[in-house]
Write an enzyme that holds these catalytic residues in place. Structure first.
Site, mmCIF file in Angstrom:
data_model
loop_
_atom_site.group_PDB
_atom_site.id
_atom_site.type_symbol
_atom_site.label_atom_id
_atom_site.label_comp_id
_atom_site.label_asym_id
_atom_site.label_seq_id
_atom_site.Cartn_x
_atom_site.Cartn_y
_atom_site.Cartn_z
ATOM 1 N N PHE A 111 -1.864 0.139 3.640
ATOM 2 C CA PHE A 111 -0.663 -0.223 2.880
ATOM 3 C C PHE A 111 -0.838 -1.496 2.078
ATOM 4 C CE2 PHE A 111 0.089 -3.024 6.454
ATOM 5 C CZ PHE A 111 0.940 -4.019 5.997
ATOM 6 N N LYS A 112 -1.782 -2.337 2.477
ATOM 7 C CA LYS A 112 -1.981 -3.595 1.752
ATOM 8 C C LYS A 112 -2.382 -3.358 0.299
ATOM 9 C CE LYS A 112 -1.321 -5.850 5.618
ATOM 10 N NZ LYS A 112 -2.275 -6.709 6.304
#
Length: 466
Positions: A111-112
């Protein structure tokens, strides 16, 4: 839009200034001076937009007077153009009122990427306007480092130094960082925990002569731009499920409180969020706080979900500031006392206010494996250890009749051993990472010592300046 520090003793800044500064000079975290708010009609008007356009519209109030709307939209379309799913952050339904939002379709499978791919372009844009250069330092418990490296590699105006705790990431996570051999990338393996790495980064920012000489900035979620760039995917999920005319809940596996803080920010902007469910592993400071106002430090224990092996949830300071009615003096006093006593003295009124919205759940490794297995057997869905904890938290905190969206924060192939043990399946890496295990690695081992780490950061910057 101007930004202020949670501790009240740093000068306010615009978005560009906050992006480049990272941490405030007084040790606090930057927050918007005023929160933008979208009306129900404005939320409805965002339905159906492609993700990059939605992101640009939601971020526009935060970047006001720093980045014009047309430039912001161009940067967003560029950032998300390489994601492998056309929706960028698609929803998958697991049960009647339970969904996962897959946030792992970016280049490093976590998700980063959604924030970092945009941040790299924001840094380039702002630095080009100023004809400037930055040294980015970051601490990672697993995914932040590789996402930052991928977003910032080969950018002439950036040197990037990432600290990771030696032996406390998965092999895939480590190799995604250490096999990027770009000249502007340096990896430091610290003899210690993620909290030690995070403390070293904060100490470098507190060392004013060092900070100024190397022009330090941050990519951890202490940088407000990271939080802002995560708000749009919560809006995308809620709008897909009927918001603003229908409330939703979110379930977020989190250690540093940054991802779930972005969900809280979406709610603060007017999105109808009924509950925020926090999932943690054995390092359970956040569930302990929510259940009994116990925000006390304990030793970090390695787990199957290493990105949450965190003892100090840095972004909680931003929520605390809001819970205290934005009283920066009290916030600063509490945070200083926390470091000294290892226990955060959150007033009962603030704790009770948080407990109305947030619900906490923690799973040990055995329970995490059981949840991965249960999900696979029941639905066929492969959830990595972090995502499985988030889904379990969503079930535990669900409100009847309100859809819950759990954040799928990493691709299961990032944790192949855990997946094999839980399901008998070892997921393959996608083609662009298929040779990861045979790539050359490059990193430097350093002690948990500020002087040694500063020397290593200085050497990396001087090497690239030569």
């Amino acid at each position: 839009m101007r930004y202020i520090s949670t501790r009240g003793a740093a000068p306010d800044r615009d978005f560009a200034g906050v992006l480049l500064a990272g941490l405030a000079e007084d040790g606090g975290l930057f927050v918007p001076q005023r929160w933008p708010h979208f009306s129900a009609e404005e939320w409805r008007a965002l339905r159906g937009l492609p993700y990059p356009a939605l992101a640009a519209r939601i971020l526009a109030p935060f970047t006001e007077r720093s980045i014009d709307a047309a430039t912001l939209q161009r940067l967003c379309f560029d950032a998300y153009g390489s994601f492998t799913h056309p929706a960028v952050a698609p929803l998958v339904q697991l049960d009647q009122d339970l969904f996962v939002q897959e946030l792992f379709h970016g280049p490093t499978l976590a998700f980063k990427d959604i924030a970092m791919q945009l941040l790299g372009r924001l840094f380039d844009h702002v630095l080009a306007k100023q004809d400037g250069h930055l040294t980015i330092v970051g601490a990672t418990s697993g995914d932040t480092g590789s996402a930052a490296i991928e977003a910032c590699r080969d950018r002439a105006r950036l040197d990037v130094v990432i600290l990771h705790p030696r032996g406390r990431t998965s092999e895939v996570q480590r190799r995604q960082m250490t096999t990027v051999l770009a000249a502007n990338i340096t990896n430091l393996a610290v003899e210690g925990s993620f909290d030690d790495c995070q403390d070293l980064v904060k100490a470098m920012f507190a060392d004013a002569p060092f900070r100024d000489a190397l022009r330090l900035s941050a990519v951890n979620s202490i940088n407000w731009a990271r939080i802002a760039a995560q708000i749009p995917y919560y809006a995308a999920a809620a709008l897909s499920l009927g918001a603003p005319d229908r409330a939703v809940s979110f379930a977020v596996p989190t250690g540093n409180f940054g991802n779930v803080l972005a969900a809280w920010a979406a709610r603060r902007m007017g999105l109808p969020v009924a509950r925020l469910c926090i999932g943690a592993n054995r390092n359970d400071i956040l569930p302990r706080f929510l259940s009994g106002n116990d925000m006390s430090l304990r030793d970090v224990v390695p787990s199957l979900s290493p990105s949450m092996d965190i003892g100090v949830s840095s972004n909680f300071e931003r929520l605390l500031f809001e819970l205290l009615g934005r009283d920066a003096q009290v916030c600063a006093r509490i945070m200083t006392g926390f470091r000294e006593s290892r226990r955060m003295a959150v007033p009962d009124a603030a704790w009770l206010e948080a407990a109305k919205l947030f619900h906490g759940t923690s799973l040990d490794d055995d329970a995490t494996r059981a949840e991965i297995r249960r999900l696979h057997d029941k639905t066929g869905y492969l959830a990595d250890p972090h995502t499985a904890i988030g889904i379990a938290a969503g079930r535990a905190g669900a409100i009847p009749g309100v859809p819950t969206v759990a954040m799928a924060t990493a691709h299961p192939a990032k944790f192949p051993d855990a997946m094999l043990a839980a399901t008998g399946r070892r997921p393959d890496l996608p083609p662009h990472l298929a040779d990861l295990y045979t790539r050359e690695e490059r990193y430097r081992l350093v002690p948990n010592d500020l002087a040694a780490v500063e020397d290593a950061v200085r050497a990396a910057t001087l090497k690239n300046a030569a």
